[in-house]
Scaffold this active site. Sequence first.
Site, PDB file in Angstrom:
ATOM      1  N   LYS A 141      23.029 -10.139  52.984  1.00  0.00           N
ATOM      2  CA  LYS A 141      24.045  -9.338  53.680  1.00  0.00           C
ATOM      3  C   LYS A 141      24.393  -8.099  52.865  1.00  0.00           C
ATOM      4  O   LYS A 141      24.368  -6.975  53.363  1.00  0.00           O
ATOM      5  CB  LYS A 141      25.311 -10.182  53.897  1.00  0.00           C
ATOM      6  CG  LYS A 141      26.529  -9.374  54.318  1.00  0.00           C
ATOM      7  CD  LYS A 141      27.712 -10.260  54.616  1.00  0.00           C
ATOM      8  CE  LYS A 141      28.696 -10.416  53.495  1.00  0.00           C
ATOM      9  NZ  LYS A 141      29.500  -9.232  53.149  1.00  0.00           N
ATOM     10  N   ASN A 142      24.718  -8.316  51.589  1.00  0.00           N
ATOM     11  CA  ASN A 142      25.220  -7.195  50.788  1.00  0.00           C
ATOM     12  C   ASN A 142      24.135  -6.171  50.453  1.00  0.00           C
ATOM     13  O   ASN A 142      24.456  -5.047  50.075  1.00  0.00           O
ATOM     14  CB  ASN A 142      25.876  -7.712  49.504  1.00  0.00           C
ATOM     15  CG  ASN A 142      27.223  -8.366  49.787  1.00  0.00           C
ATOM     16  OD1 ASN A 142      27.704  -8.333  50.924  1.00  0.00           O
ATOM     17  ND2 ASN A 142      27.814  -8.966  48.780  1.00  0.00           N
ATOM     18  N   ARG A 164      41.550  -4.404  46.714  1.00  0.00           N
ATOM     19  CA  ARG A 164      40.299  -3.704  46.957  1.00  0.00           C
ATOM     20  C   ARG A 164      40.507  -2.201  47.140  1.00  0.00           C
ATOM     21  O   ARG A 164      40.273  -1.645  48.216  1.00  0.00           O
ATOM     22  CB  ARG A 164      39.569  -4.327  48.146  1.00  0.00           C
ATOM     23  CG  ARG A 164      39.408  -5.826  47.962  1.00  0.00           C
ATOM     24  CD  ARG A 164      38.382  -6.427  48.841  1.00  0.00           C
ATOM     25  NE  ARG A 164      37.035  -6.199  48.332  1.00  0.00           N
ATOM     26  CZ  ARG A 164      35.973  -6.839  48.785  1.00  0.00           C
ATOM     27  NH1 ARG A 164      36.080  -7.704  49.728  1.00  0.00           N
ATOM     28  NH2 ARG A 164      34.786  -6.582  48.281  1.00  0.00           N
ATOM     29  N   ASP A 209      31.371 -14.059  44.143  1.00  0.00           N
ATOM     30  CA  ASP A 209      31.165 -14.574  45.500  1.00  0.00           C
ATOM     31  C   ASP A 209      30.803 -16.064  45.523  1.00  0.00           C
ATOM     32  O   ASP A 209      30.793 -16.674  46.589  1.00  0.00           O
ATOM     33  CB  ASP A 209      30.072 -13.766  46.225  1.00  0.00           C
ATOM     34  CG  ASP A 209      30.585 -12.405  46.681  1.00  0.00           C
ATOM     35  OD1 ASP A 209      31.785 -12.140  46.555  1.00  0.00           O
ATOM     36  OD2 ASP A 209      29.771 -11.598  47.164  1.00  0.00           O
ATOM     37  N   ARG A 246      30.541 -14.247  59.212  1.00  0.00           N
ATOM     38  CA  ARG A 246      30.305 -12.879  58.730  1.00  0.00           C
ATOM     39  C   ARG A 246      29.233 -12.845  57.643  1.00  0.00           C
ATOM     40  O   ARG A 246      28.663 -11.781  57.369  1.00  0.00           O
ATOM     41  CB  ARG A 246      31.598 -12.276  58.193  1.00  0.00           C
ATOM     42  CG  ARG A 246      32.587 -11.985  59.308  1.00  0.00           C
ATOM     43  CD  ARG A 246      33.795 -11.289  58.801  1.00  0.00           C
ATOM     44  NE  ARG A 246      33.409 -10.270  57.830  1.00  0.00           N
ATOM     45  CZ  ARG A 246      34.246  -9.608  57.078  1.00  0.00           C
ATOM     46  NH1 ARG A 246      35.517  -9.853  57.159  1.00  0.00           N
ATOM     47  NH2 ARG A 246      33.818  -8.694  56.234  1.00  0.00           N
ATOM     48  N   CYS A 301      37.294  -8.923  53.623  1.00  0.00           N
ATOM     49  CA  CYS A 301      37.962 -10.176  53.293  1.00  0.00           C
ATOM     50  C   CYS A 301      39.232  -9.908  52.493  1.00  0.00           C
ATOM     51  O   CYS A 301      39.329  -8.928  51.764  1.00  0.00           O
ATOM     52  CB  CYS A 301      37.021 -11.049  52.472  1.00  0.00           C
ATOM     53  SG  CYS A 301      35.837 -11.901  53.484  1.00  0.00           S
TER      54      CYS A 301
END
Length: 429
Positions: free
Chosen positions: A22-23, A121, A317, A410, A116
């Site tokens: 994903k990232n 952030r 993560d 997600r 999230c």
Amino acid sequence: MTALHINGGIPLQGKVRIQGSKNASLPILAATLLAKDNSHILNCPQIADVEHMLSLLRNLGCRVSRSKEGYQIDSAPAGACKMSGEAITGMRSSLCLLGAMLGRFGEVAMEHPGGCIIGDRPIDLHIKALEQMGVVFSEEAGRLVGKAAKLHGADIRLPIPSVGATENILLAAVQAAGDTLIAGAAKEPEVEALCRYLTACGAEIDGAGTSIVFVRGGRSLHGAQFKVPSDRIVAGTYLFACVGCGGSVLLENAPCEQMEAVVRAAESMGARCQPDCGKGSYGTEYGRESGLYVHSCGRPAAVERLYTAVYPGFPTDLQSMALAVLTRADGVSRVEENIFENRFRVVEPLRKMGADIELLEDRTAIVRGKDTLRGARVEAKELRGGAALVLAALMAEGESEITGCAYIERGYENIGKDLRDLGARISSV
Ligand code: UD1
């Protein structure tokens, strides 16, 4: 899927194919905008965040079509229209469009991206670096607007090796006039993958995957075919599922060369891991499959100290998943979170399942392992914490119900099916 029902207490057995990262996918999809041409991106995961990024690209005028192995994205027709507020909020990773749009159009207007709930952030490092490259930011009707009369290269020093800021600088720098030096760059494999895609498109980048990256700007870019590497966080999630439940599992395509710290942590919990990387250090990048065998039996061992750090350290993560496993460990463990301050939101639902976790003020959790957890109804509040609850439910005695699964979707193509393939009793409703 709105909820997952899990009957825990069963060792895992079998093999599971690890999805694309994903990232890595998201900044690469944003980068297709810079090519002004057709790119073929293979191995993108089928997840909500990828769909969201593709719809943002479509809104900008790109032609996007699905191929057998990935997505064809023709960014030639894209124009600098403003993105709608709903499109950009709610997904932190849409932030990489900041650098891509400035690189392509010299201007951008967007809402503050969501994502999230794992801390404040901030995006100050992104803004400051892009300002150094000639971008002037303002706030108009609550939106962040950036304009560069002439985007130029700069010597940038990042005080924190931010993944997102490094990606945004790269996306702007490949199109800027002159050279850019990024000192203190993030070394995460996802940054390296972005550099590889940009290089395949004709960019000149030295030092990808190190803390000093040098970009010769202003090269004319073209489209390219690129295979996204496998997702090291998804692989790590299933690895810890096996450590927590016991069993023998093959994680097909796992990017084991990116998972050293994770494998070390699993081994310190008593698992045996056998990487199957083949030769060379970037197997997945060029289509060579790698993988990881995991074997675990009995209760996991406690660990003296597990702490998150930037790559190649233990990834933030996967901290929640490791924490979940340690709730069943034989002994007392100490887990430190050094990247995001709000990663311990999962502690409360874990306690509901019987976990004994004490939170200290300095982002440290003391976990006193219990012989058994008990099934419970719990709610996922964010992506990785949600996956950690799935692991806890797999380890627990009795039935659990996990709601809030939209968060989990997600990042995971189909966590229920993947774990069912490994023998878990899990169903989605
Ligand atoms: C990315 C990943 C996320 C991962 C994280 C760290 C994506 C889509 N997300 O997030 O899954 O957990 O890297 O590996 O790729 N910071 C600032 N100012 C800034 C930017 C960051 O202070 O302008 C701080 C953050 O608050 C955090 C640290 O820097 O404490 C690292 O954040 P960063 O590396 O930027 O994470 P993301 O790119 O948001």
